[in-house]
Design an enzyme around this catalytic site. Sequence first.
Site, PDB file in Angstrom:
ATOM      1  N   ASP A 122       8.287  -0.531   1.403  1.00  8.68           N
ATOM      2  CA  ASP A 122       8.222  -0.711   2.850  1.00  8.68           C
ATOM      3  C   ASP A 122       9.611  -0.936   3.441  1.00  8.68           C
ATOM      4  OD1 ASP A 122       5.670  -0.366   3.823  1.00  8.68           O
ATOM      5  OD2 ASP A 122       5.076  -2.454   3.550  1.00  8.68           O
ATOM      6  N   LYS A 182       8.171   3.591   3.210  1.00  9.11           N
ATOM      7  CA  LYS A 182       7.080   3.609   4.186  1.00  9.11           C
ATOM      8  C   LYS A 182       7.536   2.921   5.454  1.00  9.11           C
ATOM      9  CE  LYS A 182       3.314   0.931   3.851  1.00  9.11           C
ATOM     10  NZ  LYS A 182       3.301   0.246   5.182  1.00  9.11           N
ATOM     11  N   GLU A 209      -4.644   1.795   8.690  1.00 10.42           N
ATOM     12  CA  GLU A 209      -5.071   0.419   8.455  1.00 10.42           C
ATOM     13  C   GLU A 209      -5.891  -0.132   9.610  1.00 10.42           C
ATOM     14  OE1 GLU A 209      -3.325  -4.073   7.496  1.00 10.42           O
ATOM     15  OE2 GLU A 209      -1.947  -2.376   7.559  1.00 10.42           O
ATOM     16  N   GLU A 264       6.228   1.953   9.683  1.00  7.00           N
ATOM     17  CA  GLU A 264       5.112   1.847  10.617  1.00  7.00           C
ATOM     18  C   GLU A 264       5.429   2.568  11.919  1.00  7.00           C
ATOM     19  OE1 GLU A 264       3.967  -2.220  11.193  1.00  7.00           O
ATOM     20  OE2 GLU A 264       3.745  -2.627   9.053  1.00  7.00           O
ATOM     21  N   ASP A 313       5.794  -5.020   2.582  1.00  7.22           N
ATOM     22  CA  ASP A 313       6.416  -6.183   3.217  1.00  7.22           C
ATOM     23  C   ASP A 313       5.411  -7.323   3.351  1.00  7.22           C
ATOM     24  OD1 ASP A 313       4.868  -5.084   5.221  1.00  7.22           O
ATOM     25  OD2 ASP A 313       6.486  -4.904   6.681  1.00  7.22           O
ATOM     26  N   SER A 314       4.171  -7.085   2.927  1.00  8.24           N
ATOM     27  CA  SER A 314       3.188  -8.157   2.805  1.00  8.24           C
ATOM     28  C   SER A 314       3.638  -9.213   1.802  1.00  8.24           C
ATOM     29  CB  SER A 314       1.830  -7.594   2.376  1.00  8.24           C
ATOM     30  OG  SER A 314       1.967  -6.722   1.260  1.00  8.24           O
TER      31      SER A 314
END
Length: 289
Positions: A105, A135, A204, A137, A66-67
């Site tokens: 993501d 993925k 991270e 978080e 999602d970056s």
Amino acid sequence: MSKITIDTDTSRATPKPKPGKRMTAPAIMARKQDGKVDEPLVMLTAYTMRMAQLLDAHCDMLLVGDSLGQVIYGLDSTIPVSLEMMCAHGAAVVRGSWHAMIIVDMPFGSYEASPQQAFESASRIMKETGCAAVKLEGGEAMAETVRFLTSRGIPVMGHVGLTPQAVNMLGGYRARGRDDAEEDKILADARAVAQAGAFAIVVEGVMEEIASAVAKASPVPVIGIGASKDCDGQVLVTEDMLGLFERTPRFVKVYHDLADQISGAVATYADEVRGRRFPTAAQTYRRKG
């Protein structure tokens, strides 16, 4: 949902795939035996088909992160990224690869409400992109969701430590693990996600010794970014390591100054156009005879 088919015989952007099998979640997990990985796993981000083609042969995993919110769309954070964005870019990366495992993501707001919401979002991502995993978080708070997804056939990569989607709660992008309480939380989060069934975990932006401890304790591969060389693999944002941005995080090593090369090529093109030196006979069509 429309299905896109590309003729690999005629499309310059889509060469014929090379024979071979894709990496899978079980294959990634199997790389860690007796608490260690002999050859570290390689992961980079990819958001487009062409970049996926260039990276695929060198990577075990490609992350459609999602970056892309910042890298592709110029957003201030990952928070505004939508499920539609992730599906569109995820499908492009899958079409441009044939070896690496593709992980997409789950964007902010698409999975936090409940395991059921997470399943709906994850199943949509997998259906529309053809990716092999998602993925998400979060640590202990998301363990139930990870267990819910994996028990229903959706491979999940965890993400602990500095979690960009929680930047407003964290108060910024500073490295985590600066005190004992944060260290305990990172270790507990990684343990909870692994026990819930994640096939791998991204750690991270944490203190090096904590990342090393997580990698040593985790039964599944730990992929570091701004973490430790002792992790079972590494990931970076591709555009960062290729030198496409003027500013990069401290943990990035710039392997090539691609920005200067692109700028130089465009400057030469612009000069030739303005001087009427392009196009030449080699780039134009003429009647024969």
